[in-house]
Design a protein around this motif. Structure first.
Motif, PDB file in Angstrom:
ATOM      1  N   ALA A 139       0.843  -1.198   0.000  1.00 18.23           N
ATOM      2  CA  ALA A 139       0.000   0.000   0.000  1.00 18.23           C
ATOM      3  C   ALA A 139       0.881   1.251   0.000  1.00 18.23           C
ATOM      4  CB  ALA A 139      -0.922  -0.008   1.216  1.00 18.23           C
ATOM      5  N   TRP A 140       0.213   2.400  -0.044  1.00 18.09           N
ATOM      6  CA  TRP A 140       0.930   3.678  -0.066  1.00 18.09           C
ATOM      7  C   TRP A 140       1.652   3.876   1.259  1.00 18.09           C
ATOM      8  CZ3 TRP A 140       1.643   6.826  -4.151  1.00 18.09           C
ATOM      9  CH2 TRP A 140       2.210   8.082  -3.898  1.00 18.09           C
ATOM     10  N   ARG A 141       2.978   4.070   1.220  1.00 19.64           N
ATOM     11  CA  ARG A 141       3.822   4.137   2.409  1.00 19.64           C
ATOM     12  C   ARG A 141       3.851   5.535   3.021  1.00 19.64           C
ATOM     13  NH1 ARG A 141       7.832   0.289   2.174  1.00 19.64           N
ATOM     14  NH2 ARG A 141       8.425   1.055   4.257  1.00 19.64           N
ATOM     15  N   ILE A 142       4.225   5.577   4.306  1.00 16.69           N
ATOM     16  CA  ILE A 142       4.462   6.844   4.991  1.00 16.69           C
ATOM     17  C   ILE A 142       5.831   7.365   4.556  1.00 16.69           C
ATOM     18  CG2 ILE A 142       4.797   7.964   7.232  1.00 16.69           C
ATOM     19  CD1 ILE A 142       2.941   5.903   8.440  1.00 16.69           C
ATOM     20  N   PRO A 143       5.935   8.597   4.065  1.00 16.27           N
ATOM     21  CA  PRO A 143       7.241   9.114   3.628  1.00 16.27           C
ATOM     22  C   PRO A 143       8.262   9.068   4.761  1.00 16.27           C
ATOM     23  CG  PRO A 143       5.467  10.540   2.883  1.00 16.27           C
ATOM     24  CD  PRO A 143       4.855   9.556   3.825  1.00 16.27           C
ATOM     25  N   GLU A 144       9.487   8.709   4.434  1.00 16.70           N
ATOM     26  CA  GLU A 144      10.533   8.622   5.443  1.00 16.70           C
ATOM     27  C   GLU A 144      10.780   9.969   6.114  1.00 16.70           C
ATOM     28  OE1 GLU A 144      14.001   6.911   3.717  1.00 16.70           O
ATOM     29  OE2 GLU A 144      13.172   4.877   3.696  1.00 16.70           O
ATOM     30  N   MET A 145      10.595  11.055   5.360  1.00 19.21           N
ATOM     31  CA  MET A 145      10.779  12.377   5.936  1.00 19.21           C
ATOM     32  C   MET A 145       9.811  12.617   7.092  1.00 19.21           C
ATOM     33  SD  MET A 145      12.396  15.182   6.086  1.00 19.21           S
ATOM     34  CE  MET A 145      13.408  15.082   4.599  1.00 19.21           C
ATOM     35  N   HIS A 146       8.587  12.110   6.985  1.00 17.99           N
ATOM     36  CA  HIS A 146       7.608  12.277   8.054  1.00 17.99           C
ATOM     37  C   HIS A 146       8.043  11.524   9.309  1.00 17.99           C
ATOM     38  CE1 HIS A 146       4.110  13.297   5.068  1.00 17.99           C
ATOM     39  NE2 HIS A 146       5.140  14.129   4.986  1.00 17.99           N
ATOM     40  N   LEU A 147       8.607  10.343   9.122  1.00 14.71           N
ATOM     41  CA  LEU A 147       9.104   9.584  10.271  1.00 14.71           C
ATOM     42  C   LEU A 147      10.275  10.313  10.922  1.00 14.71           C
ATOM     43  CD1 LEU A 147       9.037   5.954   8.789  1.00 14.71           C
ATOM     44  CD2 LEU A 147       7.365   7.015  10.314  1.00 14.71           C
ATOM     45  N   HIS A 148      11.153  10.869  10.114  1.00 20.26           N
ATOM     46  CA  HIS A 148      12.299  11.611  10.657  1.00 20.26           C
ATOM     47  C   HIS A 148      11.848  12.877  11.389  1.00 20.26           C
ATOM     48  CE1 HIS A 148      15.382   9.030   9.262  1.00 20.26           C
ATOM     49  NE2 HIS A 148      15.299   9.326   7.984  1.00 20.26           N
ATOM     50  N   LEU A 149      10.808  13.523  10.895  1.00 18.34           N
ATOM     51  CA  LEU A 149      10.301  14.718  11.576  1.00 18.34           C
ATOM     52  C   LEU A 149       9.744  14.368  12.951  1.00 18.34           C
ATOM     53  CD1 LEU A 149       8.566  16.649   8.636  1.00 18.34           C
ATOM     54  CD2 LEU A 149      10.670  17.275   9.846  1.00 18.34           C
ATOM     55  N   LEU A 150       9.066  13.228  13.045  1.00 17.59           N
ATOM     56  CA  LEU A 150       8.576  12.767  14.351  1.00 17.59           C
ATOM     57  C   LEU A 150       9.742  12.482  15.292  1.00 17.59           C
ATOM     58  CD1 LEU A 150       5.669  10.373  13.292  1.00 17.59           C
ATOM     59  CD2 LEU A 150       5.444  12.548  14.505  1.00 17.59           C
ATOM     60  N   GLU A 151      10.801  11.880  14.763  1.00 11.34           N
ATOM     61  CA  GLU A 151      11.984  11.598  15.579  1.00 11.34           C
ATOM     62  C   GLU A 151      12.651  12.890  16.024  1.00 11.34           C
ATOM     63  OE1 GLU A 151      12.784   7.670  12.781  1.00 11.34           O
ATOM     64  OE2 GLU A 151      14.134   9.408  12.692  1.00 11.34           O
ATOM     65  N   LEU A 152      12.754  13.834  15.109  1.00  4.14           N
ATOM     66  CA  LEU A 152      13.393  15.112  15.415  1.00  4.14           C
ATOM     67  C   LEU A 152      12.611  15.893  16.458  1.00  4.14           C
ATOM     68  CD1 LEU A 152      15.701  17.060  14.693  1.00  4.14           C
ATOM     69  CD2 LEU A 152      14.216  18.033  12.931  1.00  4.14           C
ATOM     70  N   ALA A 153      11.295  15.778  16.411  1.00  3.59           N
ATOM     71  CA  ALA A 153      10.446  16.498  17.366  1.00  3.59           C
ATOM     72  C   ALA A 153      10.538  15.925  18.770  1.00  3.59           C
ATOM     73  CB  ALA A 153       8.998  16.479  16.896  1.00  3.59           C
ATOM     74  N   GLY A 154      11.164  14.756  18.914  1.00  2.15           N
ATOM     75  CA  GLY A 154      11.322  14.163  20.242  1.00  2.15           C
ATOM     76  C   GLY A 154      10.838  12.734  20.343  1.00  2.15           C
ATOM     77  N   GLY A 155      10.360  12.173  19.231  1.00  2.26           N
ATOM     78  CA  GLY A 155       9.852  10.814  19.270  1.00  2.26           C
ATOM     79  C   GLY A 155      10.888   9.751  18.942  1.00  2.26           C
ATOM     80  N   TRP A 156      12.169  10.118  18.942  1.00  2.00           N
ATOM     81  CA  TRP A 156      13.202   9.144  18.581  1.00  2.00           C
ATOM     82  C   TRP A 156      13.270   7.946  19.523  1.00  2.00           C
ATOM     83  CZ3 TRP A 156      17.125   8.047  21.937  1.00  2.00           C
ATOM     84  CH2 TRP A 156      17.418   8.979  22.921  1.00  2.00           C
ATOM     85  N   PRO A 157      12.952   8.072  20.840  1.00  2.00           N
ATOM     86  CA  PRO A 157      12.930   6.848  21.659  1.00  2.00           C
ATOM     87  C   PRO A 157      11.886   5.838  21.169  1.00  2.00           C
ATOM     88  CG  PRO A 157      13.071   8.778  23.063  1.00  2.00           C
ATOM     89  CD  PRO A 157      12.765   9.276  21.686  1.00  2.00           C
ATOM     90  N   GLY A 158      10.724   6.326  20.731  1.00  2.00           N
ATOM     91  CA  GLY A 158       9.713   5.437  20.187  1.00  2.00           C
ATOM     92  C   GLY A 158      10.175   4.796  18.897  1.00  2.00           C
ATOM     93  N   ALA A 159      10.910   5.556  18.075  1.00  3.02           N
ATOM     94  CA  ALA A 159      11.464   5.008  16.843  1.00  3.02           C
ATOM     95  C   ALA A 159      12.506   3.943  17.159  1.00  3.02           C
ATOM     96  CB  ALA A 159      12.088   6.127  16.008  1.00  3.02           C
ATOM     97  N   TRP A 160      13.296   4.175  18.189  1.00  3.81           N
ATOM     98  CA  TRP A 160      14.310   3.197  18.616  1.00  3.81           C
ATOM     99  C   TRP A 160      13.652   1.861  18.943  1.00  3.81           C
ATOM    100  CZ3 TRP A 160      19.677   3.376  19.822  1.00  3.81           C
ATOM    101  CH2 TRP A 160      20.142   2.304  20.590  1.00  3.81           C
ATOM    102  N   VAL A 161      12.589   1.926  19.756  1.00  2.00           N
ATOM    103  CA  VAL A 161      11.885   0.700  20.155  1.00  2.00           C
ATOM    104  C   VAL A 161      11.222   0.049  18.950  1.00  2.00           C
ATOM    105  CG1 VAL A 161      10.022  -0.219  21.582  1.00  2.00           C
ATOM    106  CG2 VAL A 161      11.543   1.536  22.502  1.00  2.00           C
TER     107      VAL A 161
END
Length: 220
Positions: A139-161
């Motif tokens: 299916a249509w994927r979430i752009p990687e830039m959007h995931l990186h923006l979430l990480e940059l905003a402070g969600g990187w611990p969730g991305a780590w897990v």
């Protein structure tokens, strides 16, 4: 009663069995289906995520190999999550120490930081999980830039897990480079805040000096 012969290109597997034997060096093994052993080769996975383990559940289509022997085809690994290792959790905790200490030195209540990071980490984890499911469904994927923006905003611990539990985005070198760059940026900001933003001021002055020199050369 043996299941009917299935078309090899069927998109959705209809049978489920567990791995009873797997040879990682040879790339094949056997499933326990009813009272029979069913052959499964790595090339017969519709998507390969990790090396199968004994006892792991596999969904598949019933098919025949080149010699008309029954085998599993279009296999999918049912289990979507992995257990987090202690070393990974310890490293994550170590990476959180400096930002937490820097926040504490500002005088703000710690619960504000914990609430914010946990909320954004949950959102980031959900985004990773959604993106992995979309990848499996083509299916249509979430752009990687959007995931990186979430990480940059402070969600990187969730991305780590999410990367370690879902086995998603953890093997893409270019993505991991930006992911670790974001983590290093958070560590730098925390450290610099403890130094009264000394390094940020130095960088700012260096940029202004470079711009001033460029303008002087253009006028000359």
């Amino acid at each position: 009663m043996a299941p009917p012969k299935m078309i090899a290109e069927t998109r959705k597997p209809e049978y489920t069995a567990r791995v009873v034997e797997w040879h990682a060096d040879k790339g094949f093994g056997w499933l326990k289906f009813n009272d029979k052993r069913l052959f499964l080769h790595r090339r017969d996975f519709s998507r390969w995520h990790h090396t199968p383990r004994v006892g792991e559940e596999i969904r598949f289509n019933w098919g025949l190999d080149a010699e008309c022997r029954p085998c599993a085809q279009n296999a999918v690994q049912v289990r979507e999550v992995e257990d987090l290792r202690l070393t990974g959790l310890c490293l994550l905790g170590a990476l959180l120490v400096l930002p937490a200490y820097a926040w504490r030195q500002t005088g703000w209540e710690m619960w504000r930081l914990v609430t914010y990071v946990c909320a954004l980490s949950l959102i980031t984890y959900a985004a990773y999980r959604s993106d992995k499911r979309k990848a499996r469904m083509d299916a249509w994927r979430i752009p990687e830039m959007h995931l990186h923006l979430l990480e940059l905003a402070g969600g990187w611990p969730g991305a780590w897990v999410a990367q370690r539990r879902l086995r998603h985005k953890c093997s893409k070198g270019f993505y991991q480079f930006h992911f670790w760059l974001i983590i290093c940026l958070h560590q730098f900001v925390a450290f610099d805040s403890l130094q009264q933003w000394k390094y940020s001021h130095m960088l700012k002055q260096a940029l202004f000096e470079d711009q001033r020199t460029t303008r002087t050369r253009q006028r000359g």
